[in-house]
Scaffold this motif. Sequence first.
Motif, PDB file in Angstrom:
ATOM      1  N   ASN A 297       0.825  -1.205   0.000  1.00  0.00           N
ATOM      2  CA  ASN A 297       0.000   0.000   0.000  1.00  0.00           C
ATOM      3  C   ASN A 297       0.861   1.256   0.000  1.00  0.00           C
ATOM      4  O   ASN A 297       2.014   1.253   0.429  1.00  0.00           O
ATOM      5  N   ILE A 298       0.222   2.314  -0.457  1.00  0.00           N
ATOM      6  CA  ILE A 298       0.934   3.572  -0.652  1.00  0.00           C
ATOM      7  C   ILE A 298       0.293   4.666   0.186  1.00  0.00           C
ATOM      8  O   ILE A 298       0.532   5.845  -0.026  1.00  0.00           O
ATOM      9  N   ASP A 299      -0.542   4.260   1.159  1.00  0.00           N
ATOM     10  CA  ASP A 299      -1.422   5.216   1.835  1.00  0.00           C
ATOM     11  C   ASP A 299      -0.924   5.712   3.191  1.00  0.00           C
ATOM     12  O   ASP A 299      -1.605   6.504   3.844  1.00  0.00           O
ATOM     13  N   ASN A 300       0.207   5.209   3.649  1.00  0.00           N
ATOM     14  CA  ASN A 300       0.816   5.675   4.906  1.00  0.00           C
ATOM     15  C   ASN A 300       0.016   5.275   6.164  1.00  0.00           C
ATOM     16  O   ASN A 300       0.312   5.738   7.259  1.00  0.00           O
TER      17      ASN A 300
ATOM     18  N   GLN B 212       1.870   3.631   9.257  1.00  0.00           N
ATOM     19  CA  GLN B 212       2.575   4.637  10.052  1.00  0.00           C
ATOM     20  C   GLN B 212       1.566   5.448  10.863  1.00  0.00           C
ATOM     21  O   GLN B 212       1.792   5.708  12.048  1.00  0.00           O
TER      22      GLN B 212
ATOM     23  N   THR C 234       4.631  11.356  -7.743  1.00  0.00           N
ATOM     24  CA  THR C 234       4.348  10.845  -6.392  1.00  0.00           C
ATOM     25  C   THR C 234       5.383   9.763  -6.097  1.00  0.00           C
ATOM     26  O   THR C 234       5.873   9.091  -7.010  1.00  0.00           O
TER      27      THR C 234
ATOM     28  N   ASN D 168       5.007   5.456  -1.621  1.00  0.00           N
ATOM     29  CA  ASN D 168       4.079   6.192  -0.767  1.00  0.00           C
ATOM     30  C   ASN D 168       3.538   7.379  -1.559  1.00  0.00           C
ATOM     31  O   ASN D 168       4.308   8.140  -2.160  1.00  0.00           O
ATOM     32  N   THR D 169       2.242   7.538  -1.557  1.00  0.00           N
ATOM     33  CA  THR D 169       1.638   8.604  -2.368  1.00  0.00           C
ATOM     34  C   THR D 169       1.373   9.870  -1.561  1.00  0.00           C
ATOM     35  O   THR D 169       0.832  10.842  -2.088  1.00  0.00           O
ATOM     36  N   SER D 170       1.778   9.859  -0.286  1.00  0.00           N
ATOM     37  CA  SER D 170       1.481  11.031   0.538  1.00  0.00           C
ATOM     38  C   SER D 170       2.478  12.172   0.307  1.00  0.00           C
ATOM     39  O   SER D 170       2.345  13.242   0.866  1.00  0.00           O
TER      40      SER D 170
ATOM     41  N   GLU E  16       7.892  -0.421   2.386  1.00  0.00           N
ATOM     42  CA  GLU E  16       6.915  -0.089   1.344  1.00  0.00           C
ATOM     43  C   GLU E  16       7.424  -0.562  -0.012  1.00  0.00           C
ATOM     44  O   GLU E  16       8.392  -0.014  -0.538  1.00  0.00           O
TER      45      GLU E  16
ATOM     46  N   PRO F  19       8.008   4.512  11.156  1.00  0.00           N
ATOM     47  CA  PRO F  19       8.237   4.513   9.697  1.00  0.00           C
ATOM     48  C   PRO F  19       9.362   3.568   9.279  1.00  0.00           C
ATOM     49  O   PRO F  19       9.253   2.910   8.236  1.00  0.00           O
TER      50      PRO F  19
ATOM     51  N   THR G  15       5.600   6.875  -5.540  1.00  0.00           N
ATOM     52  CA  THR G  15       5.064   5.522  -5.694  1.00  0.00           C
ATOM     53  C   THR G  15       5.767   4.807  -6.834  1.00  0.00           C
ATOM     54  O   THR G  15       6.423   5.443  -7.652  1.00  0.00           O
TER      55      THR G  15
END
Length: 262
Positions: A107-110, A113, A168, A128-130, A124, A119, A170
């Motif tokens: 997943n890339i949604d954090n 964490q 991003t 991560n897309t955040s 990952e 972290p 990702t």
Amino acid sequence: MIVTDAKEGGLRLVAMIEAAARVLPFTGAGISTESGIPDFRSPGGLWSRNRPIDFQDFLSSQAMRDEAWQRRFAIDATFRAARPGRGHRAVAALWRAGKADTVVTQNIDNLHQDAGVAPESVIELHGNTSYATCLDCGLRYEIPAVKARFERLGHAPACEACGGFVKTATISFGQPMPEAAMRRAVAAASDCDLFLAIGSSLVVWPAAGLPLHARKHGARLAILNREPTEMDEAADLVIRADIGDTLQSIAEGAAAAGLEEG
Ligand code: NAD
Ligand code: ZN
């Protein structure tokens, strides 16, 4: 292979966790649907709405980069509103109890964490897309800043430092896997004695490879997913039920506290 439901499966799973010294949670999009982030392959999931943009396409044209960023801005509110669900809380409880020292996620949604896992303990595999980075110099950009520049310029902005493409953080289809993360994930799979696959259809490599790698190194394998997966045959326990329902007791900390004392 035992296939079971949330209630019985939850009990069996707690027993397997108790018997294990090192649990490796491995998570996919299914753990985050409860948090309001759609998965890829369920009906109505992201996949059925938008074909993902390949890395080569992202590199090849400004129009594709604009499209990729417009899509990212369109789901920004969803990602921002997402809070950890029962699955994330259960994984964090296992980590806190010392049962799991790392969590591998696609997943890339954090959200691992956000649920309290350090972290550096989250591996990952798809980034991560955040936040975003420059593909050339690695400079980090926050999403709202990229959005503001996009709106000002009318197109996806380039890196202010070097002119590289900003993307991003990702891993897209066609983009090389992050080597260090992959190495750590394979090492963790070799070392664990219980591999816990949660909410992944286990069709995208290396998702498909890691559970088998763990099996080969002597780990037991439990799969939590509401639909059958490619790896069910190889599993000791398959819980075909809702992830939150199944992990509820661990999420509440009761089971994990017991594990910690025991
Ligand atoms: P996937 O969509 O292929 O599979 C998710 C699986 O979870 C499905 O089989 C579905 O039946 C199951 N599922 C969904 N909600 C569930 C629930 N509440 N309880 C039990 N099962 C549930 O996802 P994947 O295997 O992770 O592969 C998709 C890729 O897309 C990932 O590698 C990831 O990079 C990316 N992705 C990430 C997110 C995110 O960060 N939250 C969301 C969508 C896609
Ligand atoms: Zn740069």
